[in-house]
Design an enzyme around this catalytic site. Structure first.
Site, PDB file in Angstrom:
ATOM      1  N   ARG A 153       0.849  -1.197   0.000  1.00 50.35           N
ATOM      2  CA  ARG A 153       0.000   0.000   0.000  1.00 50.35           C
ATOM      3  C   ARG A 153       0.888   1.253   0.000  1.00 50.35           C
ATOM      4  O   ARG A 153       0.608   2.210   0.702  1.00 50.35           O
ATOM      5  CB  ARG A 153      -0.933  -0.005   1.230  1.00 50.35           C
ATOM      6  CG  ARG A 153      -2.027  -1.060   1.178  1.00 50.35           C
ATOM      7  CD  ARG A 153      -3.064  -0.759   0.107  1.00 50.35           C
ATOM      8  NE  ARG A 153      -4.127  -1.745   0.060  1.00 50.35           N
ATOM      9  CZ  ARG A 153      -4.114  -2.823  -0.727  1.00 50.35           C
ATOM     10  NH1 ARG A 153      -3.074  -3.067  -1.525  1.00 50.35           N
ATOM     11  NH2 ARG A 153      -5.130  -3.661  -0.725  1.00 50.35           N
ATOM     12  N   TYR A 156      -0.865   4.295  -1.785  1.00 47.30           N
ATOM     13  CA  TYR A 156      -2.103   4.515  -1.024  1.00 47.30           C
ATOM     14  C   TYR A 156      -1.807   5.083   0.359  1.00 47.30           C
ATOM     15  O   TYR A 156      -2.373   6.112   0.766  1.00 47.30           O
ATOM     16  CB  TYR A 156      -2.857   3.181  -0.905  1.00 47.30           C
ATOM     17  CG  TYR A 156      -4.210   3.298  -0.257  1.00 47.30           C
ATOM     18  CD1 TYR A 156      -5.263   3.913  -0.914  1.00 47.30           C
ATOM     19  CD2 TYR A 156      -4.441   2.777   1.014  1.00 47.30           C
ATOM     20  CE1 TYR A 156      -6.519   4.008  -0.316  1.00 47.30           C
ATOM     21  CE2 TYR A 156      -5.691   2.871   1.607  1.00 47.30           C
ATOM     22  CZ  TYR A 156      -6.721   3.485   0.941  1.00 47.30           C
ATOM     23  OH  TYR A 156      -7.964   3.581   1.530  1.00 47.30           O
TER      24      TYR A 156
HETATM   25  P1  NAD Z   1     -15.233   2.403  -4.074  1.00 47.40           P
HETATM   26  O1  NAD Z   1     -13.738   2.413  -4.132  1.00 47.40           O
HETATM   27  O2  NAD Z   1     -15.921   1.126  -4.339  1.00 47.40           O
HETATM   28  O3  NAD Z   1     -15.832   3.512  -5.029  1.00 47.40           O
HETATM   29  C1  NAD Z   1     -15.089   4.639  -5.350  1.00 47.40           C
HETATM   30  C2  NAD Z   1     -15.975   5.647  -6.045  1.00 47.40           C
HETATM   31  O4  NAD Z   1     -15.117   6.720  -6.453  1.00 47.40           O
HETATM   32  C3  NAD Z   1     -16.643   5.121  -7.300  1.00 47.40           C
HETATM   33  O5  NAD Z   1     -18.031   5.420  -7.264  1.00 47.40           O
HETATM   34  C4  NAD Z   1     -15.938   5.893  -8.414  1.00 47.40           C
HETATM   35  O6  NAD Z   1     -16.759   6.144  -9.538  1.00 47.40           O
HETATM   36  C5  NAD Z   1     -15.541   7.171  -7.713  1.00 47.40           C
HETATM   37  N1  NAD Z   1     -14.464   7.878  -8.402  1.00 47.40           N
HETATM   38  C6  NAD Z   1     -13.355   7.347  -8.950  1.00 47.40           C
HETATM   39  N2  NAD Z   1     -12.635   8.296  -9.566  1.00 47.40           N
HETATM   40  C7  NAD Z   1     -13.307   9.454  -9.388  1.00 47.40           C
HETATM   41  C8  NAD Z   1     -13.076  10.789  -9.815  1.00 47.40           C
HETATM   42  N3  NAD Z   1     -11.990  11.102 -10.539  1.00 47.40           N
HETATM   43  N4  NAD Z   1     -13.975  11.751  -9.468  1.00 47.40           N
HETATM   44  C9  NAD Z   1     -15.057  11.419  -8.728  1.00 47.40           C
HETATM   45  N5  NAD Z   1     -15.331  10.177  -8.304  1.00 47.40           N
HETATM   46  C10 NAD Z   1     -14.462   9.207  -8.640  1.00 47.40           C
HETATM   47  O7  NAD Z   1     -15.696   2.980  -2.645  1.00 47.40           O
HETATM   48  P2  NAD Z   1     -15.035   2.813  -1.210  1.00 47.40           P
HETATM   49  O8  NAD Z   1     -14.283   1.532  -1.106  1.00 47.40           O
HETATM   50  O9  NAD Z   1     -16.123   3.120  -0.249  1.00 47.40           O
HETATM   51  O10 NAD Z   1     -13.917   3.962  -1.146  1.00 47.40           O
HETATM   52  C11 NAD Z   1     -14.254   5.310  -0.912  1.00 47.40           C
HETATM   53  C12 NAD Z   1     -13.095   5.960  -0.194  1.00 47.40           C
HETATM   54  O11 NAD Z   1     -12.814   5.263   1.016  1.00 47.40           O
HETATM   55  C13 NAD Z   1     -11.779   6.001  -0.959  1.00 47.40           C
HETATM   56  O12 NAD Z   1     -11.128   7.236  -0.709  1.00 47.40           O
HETATM   57  C14 NAD Z   1     -10.990   4.869  -0.331  1.00 47.40           C
HETATM   58  O13 NAD Z   1      -9.598   5.046  -0.441  1.00 47.40           O
HETATM   59  C15 NAD Z   1     -11.433   4.976   1.094  1.00 47.40           C
HETATM   60  N6  NAD Z   1     -11.249   3.787   1.931  1.00 47.40           N
HETATM   61  C16 NAD Z   1     -11.732   2.573   1.540  1.00 47.40           C
HETATM   62  C17 NAD Z   1     -11.579   1.470   2.376  1.00 47.40           C
HETATM   63  C18 NAD Z   1     -12.132   0.119   2.012  1.00 47.40           C
HETATM   64  O14 NAD Z   1     -11.737  -0.878   2.628  1.00 47.40           O
HETATM   65  N7  NAD Z   1     -13.035   0.013   1.061  1.00 47.40           N
HETATM   66  C19 NAD Z   1     -10.931   1.617   3.601  1.00 47.40           C
HETATM   67  C20 NAD Z   1     -10.452   2.870   3.977  1.00 47.40           C
HETATM   68  C21 NAD Z   1     -10.627   3.947   3.136  1.00 47.40           C
END
Ligand code: NAD
Length: 254
Positions: A153, A156
């Site tokens: 990661r 990230y």
């Molecule tokens: P996801 O990753 O499944 O969905 C991401 C969304 O971001 C999608 O709807 C996509 O269309 C949108 N996206 C991508 N590029 C974009 C852009 N240029 N402009 C606008 N929107 C855009 O959803 P998630 O897993 O809930 O992740 C959301 C956030 O949470 C992210 O920042 C991720 O890093 C963070 N996060 C996720 C986790 C996990 O385990 N899933 C854990 C900690 C943090």
């Protein structure tokens, strides 16, 4: 539950995952919600999932596009809340991260927040001054980054550490002007992109077991474990909380 009645909040990446769940939770809490994402079709299905479609506005917004962010902001009513949720998980070490991958992650995960803040903060500050209620920004970070290092990661974790630094800087700059800014740090959350990472593994069943094994509570988080924290941080119930990185991680960082 915390109330967002009378508040208007903008959410990025609201088409799926935690952004979508948060948009629906904010609507349930009484907010008017501007739900944005690059996926127009998925955004269009949001209205059918809320009993309050009259308080929902959707807009296609690429958070990597500075001009588009500014253009949308110019059409908005004064905001009380902003949830910067958009982000991407690059998998690999520094040796797997070429310049394009580095630039993409920094742009989508960090610079996007600079874009949104520059566009909507002046209006939020004016509204906070007018109402006397604090405006609230929630930035999506992660338990991965400055809180804890995880293998594969590199990009990230670098970006999510930057989000926490950005959050504290904004919190410090505007604490006397009624603006709060916090970072949300989830554990492993079952979302469409997590499913993609699991399915891309050589042995998806084992990959899922490995993700669950690192969660001491013995399960993945669901988006509905996270959305209430977003609502709370956006609400006036969190009025004394700013500059914090709030972990909702199922015990990983005990
Ligand atoms: P996801 O990753 O499944 O969905 C991401 C969304 O971001 C999608 O709807 C996509 O269309 C949108 N996206 C991508 N590029 C974009 C852009 N240029 N402009 C606008 N929107 C855009 O959803 P998630 O897993 O809930 O992740 C959301 C956030 O949470 C992210 O920042 C991720 O890093 C963070 N996060 C996720 C986790 C996990 O385990 N899933 C854990 C900690 C943090």
């Amino acid at each position: 539950p915390a109330s967002l009645a009378g508040k208007t909040v903008l959410i990025t990446a609201a088409a799926q995952g935690m952004g979508r769940a948060s948009a629906l939770a904010c609507l349930s809490a009484g907010a008017s919600v501007i739900a944005t994402d690059i996926q127009a079709e998925a955004l269009a299905t949001l209205a059918a999932e809320t009993p309050h479609p009259e308080r929902l506005r959707t807009a296609v917004l690429d958070v990597r596009d500075t001009a588009a962010v500014a253009a949308l902001a110019a059409t908005l009513p004064p905001l009380h809340g902003l949830f910067n949720c958009a982000g991407y998980v690059h998998s690999g070490t520094v040796l797997d991260c070429d310049e394009a991958a580095w630039d993409f992650s920094m742009d989508l995960n960090v610079k996007s927040m600079w874009r949104l803040l520059r566009a909507v903060l002046p209006g939020m500050l004016a509204e906070a001054a007018r109402t006397g209620n604090s405006a609230s920004v929630v930035n999506m970070a992660s338990m991965a980054g400055s809180i804890k290092g995880f293998p594969n990661r590199f990009a990230y974790g670098t970006t999510k550490a930057a989000v926490i630094g950005l959050t504290k800087a904004v919190a410090a700059d505007f604490v006397k002007q009624g603006l709060r800014c916090n970072a949300l740090c989830p554990g492993t959350v079952d979302t469409p992109s997590l499913r993609e990472r699991i399915n891309a593994a050589p042995d998806p069943a084992q990959a899922e077991r490995d993700f669950i094994a690192r969660q001491p509570m013995g399960r993945l988080a669901s988006v509905d474990d996270i959305a209430p924290m977003v609502v709370f941080l956006l609400s006036d119930d969190a009025r004394l909380i700013t500059g914090q990185a709030l972990l909702v991680d199922g015990g990983v960082t005990i």
